[in-house]
Design a protein around this motif. Structure first.
Motif, mmCIF file in Angstrom:
data_model
loop_
_atom_site.group_PDB
_atom_site.id
_atom_site.type_symbol
_atom_site.label_atom_id
_atom_site.label_comp_id
_atom_site.label_asym_id
_atom_site.label_seq_id
_atom_site.Cartn_x
_atom_site.Cartn_y
_atom_site.Cartn_z
ATOM 1 N N ASP A 122 42.059 40.562 47.553
ATOM 2 C CA ASP A 122 43.465 40.771 47.603
ATOM 3 C C ASP A 122 44.352 39.464 47.226
ATOM 4 O O ASP A 122 45.336 39.629 46.744
ATOM 5 N N THR A 123 43.714 38.457 47.233
ATOM 6 C CA THR A 123 44.263 37.397 46.764
ATOM 7 C C THR A 123 43.786 36.364 45.922
ATOM 8 O O THR A 123 44.184 35.521 45.088
ATOM 9 N N VAL A 124 42.363 36.783 45.549
ATOM 10 C CA VAL A 124 41.718 35.946 44.578
ATOM 11 C C VAL A 124 41.088 37.125 43.244
ATOM 12 O O VAL A 124 40.726 38.069 43.483
ATOM 13 N N GLU A 125 41.195 36.388 42.024
ATOM 14 C CA GLU A 125 40.672 37.270 41.018
ATOM 15 C C GLU A 125 39.159 36.530 40.562
ATOM 16 O O GLU A 125 39.069 35.154 40.655
ATOM 17 N N PRO A 126 38.252 37.489 40.266
ATOM 18 C CA PRO A 126 36.973 37.052 40.080
ATOM 19 C C PRO A 126 36.847 36.536 38.800
ATOM 20 O O PRO A 126 37.719 36.656 37.744
ATOM 21 N N GLY A 127 35.789 35.535 38.717
ATOM 22 C CA GLY A 127 35.304 35.053 37.434
ATOM 23 C C GLY A 127 34.245 36.017 36.793
ATOM 24 O O GLY A 127 33.854 37.049 37.559
ATOM 25 N N THR A 128 33.673 35.637 35.530
ATOM 26 C CA THR A 128 32.804 36.648 34.871
ATOM 27 C C THR A 128 31.419 35.928 34.402
ATOM 28 O O THR A 128 30.546 36.458 34.116
#
Length: 267
Positions: A122-128
């Motif tokens: 909800d508040t965090v964008e994932p890395g790859t």
């Protein structure tokens, strides 16, 4: 190589948390450690707004972290929050900054903690991308908290040359959760025949702080695990500094004795 794990308790204040980093980095350096690992969310504890304190890797919080590392001539790994990218700017990135006289890199948490009633996405964008770094001829792989439940990341780190896996965490409490943490940290060492450095936030309960919403603010039990999955040292739930010495020859011995990386089959 001597290493240190700083099992701290982060608060809502990035400045207060940075002062704690300064204290523990000094203690680690004085004890002869070349590397000190701090938990996920060192910058600010979960349960508080993150977007308002997120900073780029050249921002003031990270800049001061670099100054601490350089002052004490020690490599520091610590969890912070950086702004999201592009259309994801309403979310932050859960980032590990690695900085010191010989190293400068960062890792963004890939697997987000959307489990046990918590929704990190909800508040965090994932890395790859997996990230490794080298210090003193030793290669380290990076991971954050919920990542530890996904063996493929650790295998990728090992295949990229990692002798040592680092897990920085702010583990959620609950029935069986300490047992999960202990089992998973030992398993990720064993199935990659790597040392594993697991640094978690201290248990707030040991400081008399209640957590009625069961937020992922830590359970302690940081550990140094051998390449064959045995605990070399493991903390309890309280704030403290864990020290250990790594002999990379033990990794080579383990990989000869138990060649799971060489024997793996792509399915």
């Amino acid at each position: 190589m001597r290493i240190a794990l700083a099992q701290i308790h982060s608060t809502a204040s990035p400045a207060e948390n940075l002062a704690v980093v300064r204290e523990f980095a000094a203690r680690a350096a004085e004890a002869g450690a070349r590397l000190v690992v701090f938990p996920e969310a060192t910058m600010r504890a979960f349960g508080h707004p993150l977007a308002e304190i997120a900073e780029p890797l050249d921002g003031p919080w990270a800049t001061e972290l670099r100054a601490i590392a350089l002052e004490h001539r020690i490599t520091v790994v610590a969890g912070m929050f950086t702004p999201g990218h592009g259309s994801e700017q309403s979310r932050v990135r859960n980032t590990l900054l690695v900085t010191g006289p010989e190293v400068e890199t960062s890792y963004t948490k890939i697997h987000l903690y959307d489990a046990f009633g918590f929704a990190e996405s909800d508040t965090v964008e994932p890395g790859t991308d997996p990230v490794t770094f080298e210090l003193g001829g030793v290669t380290f792989g990076l991971s954050t908290c919920y990542d530890v439940r996904f063996p493929v990341l650790f295998t990728a780190n090992a295949l990229a040359g990692a002798h040592v896996q680092i897990v920085c965490a702010s583990w959620g409490p609950g029935p069986g959760k300490v047992e999960h943490w202990e089992l998973l940290t030992r398993a990720r060492a064993l199935d990659t025949t790597s040392y594993l450095l697991a640094c978690g936030q201290a248990d707030p309960g040991t400081l008399g702080i209640e957590n009625p919403r069961m937020l992922p603010t830590g359970v302690g039990h940081s550990a140094i695990v051998s390449p064959l999955g045995a605990d070399i040292a493991r903390a309890d739930g309280s704030v403290g500094l864990l020290l250990g010495d790594l002999d990379i020859a033990d990794v080579e011995t383990a990989r000869t004795t138990l060649p799971v990386l060489a024997n793996r089959v792509q399915l």
